[in-house]
Design an enzyme around this catalytic site. Sequence first.
Site, mmCIF file in Angstrom:
data_model
loop_
_atom_site.group_PDB
_atom_site.id
_atom_site.type_symbol
_atom_site.label_atom_id
_atom_site.label_comp_id
_atom_site.label_asym_id
_atom_site.label_seq_id
_atom_site.Cartn_x
_atom_site.Cartn_y
_atom_site.Cartn_z
ATOM 1 C CG ASP A 85 -1.869 1.082 1.363
ATOM 2 O OD1 ASP A 85 -2.140 1.731 0.336
ATOM 3 O OD2 ASP A 85 -2.351 1.346 2.490
HETATM 4 C C1 SPV Z 1 -6.783 1.816 4.226
HETATM 5 O O1 SPV Z 1 -7.647 0.993 4.560
HETATM 6 O O2 SPV Z 1 -6.178 1.719 3.184
HETATM 7 C C2 SPV Z 1 -6.454 2.917 5.104
HETATM 8 C C3 SPV Z 1 -6.618 2.758 6.527
HETATM 9 O O3 SPV Z 1 -6.007 3.907 4.605
HETATM 10 S S1 SPV Z 1 -5.087 2.249 7.136
HETATM 11 O O4 SPV Z 1 -4.699 1.044 6.442
HETATM 12 O O5 SPV Z 1 -5.277 2.023 8.541
HETATM 13 O O6 SPV Z 1 -4.141 3.309 6.885
HETATM 14 MG MG MG Z 2 -5.317 3.649 2.682
#
Ligand code: SPV
Ligand code: MG
Length: 578
Positions: A76
């Site tokens: 991510d």
């Molecule tokens: C997501 O779900 O991608 C978020 C929340 O941004 S977190 O993963 O907690 O950053």
């Molecule tokens: Mg996110």
Amino acid sequence: MTLLNNILPEARRGKLRALLDKGETVRVLEAHNGLSGIIVNNARVEGRSDELSIHREFDAIWESSLTDSASKGHPDIEVISFDSRLQSINEILAVTHKPIIVDGDTGGDSNNFEYMVTKLERAGISAVIVEDKVFPKRNSLEPGVQQTLEEPEIFGQKIQRGKSVQISTEFMIIARLESLIAGKSIDDALDRAQIYIQSGADGIMIHSKEKSPSQIMEFAERYQEMTLKMGCDIPMVCVPTTYNTITENELRAAGFRIIIYANHLLRSANKAMEEVARTILLNQRSFEVDPICSPVREIFKTVGFLDVKEKDKFDINNKNIPVIIPAAGEDPVLKTELNGKPKSMLKIAGKTILDWQINTLNNNNLTDITVVTGYASKEMKAEGITLRENKNYKKGSELNSLIDAQEKMKSGFIMLYSDILLEEQILAKLITCKEDIVLVVDNTMQYHGPEISRVQDLITSKNKHQLTRRKISFVCENIISKIGSKLNPETATHEFIGLGKFTKTGAEQFLQTYEDCAKNYQGKFQEAKDISKLKFTDLIQEMIDRGYAVHFLEIHKGWLEIHSKEDIKLANHFLPNS
Ligand code: SPV
Ligand code: MG
């Protein structure tokens, strides 16, 4: 894809704002593809809990960057392009009707963000949450990762730019504070919140990866004081992934208006998938994983395949005529072989009679099969059929069981006796017959004479049968004049095999005749000793007597009936072992 949740973008977009305007606390769950979208959209619990009656659903869907990237096998870090994200978003939009909040990451620079807002708003998304980190951001949950925050003024301008391009009043831009994630203070978060609100943010999300909710709770208290002073009511959003012992009620009391469960469907699927993969490897087969897998049919139901199956039945091109198999009676002859089971469950060459029949029907694209049970009905088992129980099976004959399924007759139907096995071509031919009522009859007796050792349903053809070598005719002459088990075998021409087809009109005529007989007659009727024991062939004879044309389709061999031990032996000999 299920069409049941279909909605236009205009009808969906404003739903989130409407919920907030009503003062509701919005409960949101993550989805990362069409299937998980349907699950969030349709999940509900109903019943009683702690003396209270409950009805709970999720109010909205979170399209998460973490779970979208992870389901694509990526970290991510904004490495998944916006086009790819949009692809997942569209998948979810196509199968859900609840409002969707998109995780916009940093939104790129202000120009990028303008395009993001435009595309999301047009698609019917209700809100985008954009975080105040520098592109390309890192996910917030992993400790020890360097998190770089954007200058608040620059981020504020990005919000302004986003607000300037949206067309509707419904779409929301929610600013996400990453101060606590980056190790900064609550003061820093509040200062930023003020700037973002002044820049036009429609909501403020505060994020934390602490196990305890205390930071978040302190922020919430001070945020409410601040916004009160600012004279505005900008909803607060939280993502309680790490501080997950706090309840929705407590968060609501602290002033949170949107609560996002941000990644749980992907995490649960990941765990189940790993367990299933390991268990198959360990056991070298899949039997052990069945209890932790959804049945295939459940997936079919979720994604709308069962709806398609239903609709196919009414398709104009559909030759999937409903089939009714009356199978309620107890067999007096094969008691030992059956051992308390219905005759349809008798195994021939490794498969039950019913499974052989289903196979033959399915191979002719006949999949709408209703089996009427009676004797030992709990023992009747097969896949891909509908079972109906005729509780009064002892009182009547196979005709009563057939009539029991009359709702299946409306647009025409095929009737198949439960104890016959037949070659596929016989059905293929029958399906193409155009006449309103067609019974399949065998002409073998014309060559070998009638069988005296068993009761046969015989017919006499209206036109005298000619045993000439060749014949041609351009009119359909195959009309039955007599049918029954008591016909003179010397003058009978064919044997009825227990298979017939009725068009819509044929079915109407059949049902009307039945209703009239059942209502208006008593005592002996056709070959039946009493009208209550009327058989299928009796009713057909009555129809013929009333002037209805009942046609026959002539076959020569290609079928077996199972009435005796010898029949079982013969069938075992002819059928391939399965
Ligand atoms: C997501 O779900 O991608 C978020 C929340 O941004 S977190 O993963 O907690 O950053
Ligand atoms: Mg996110």
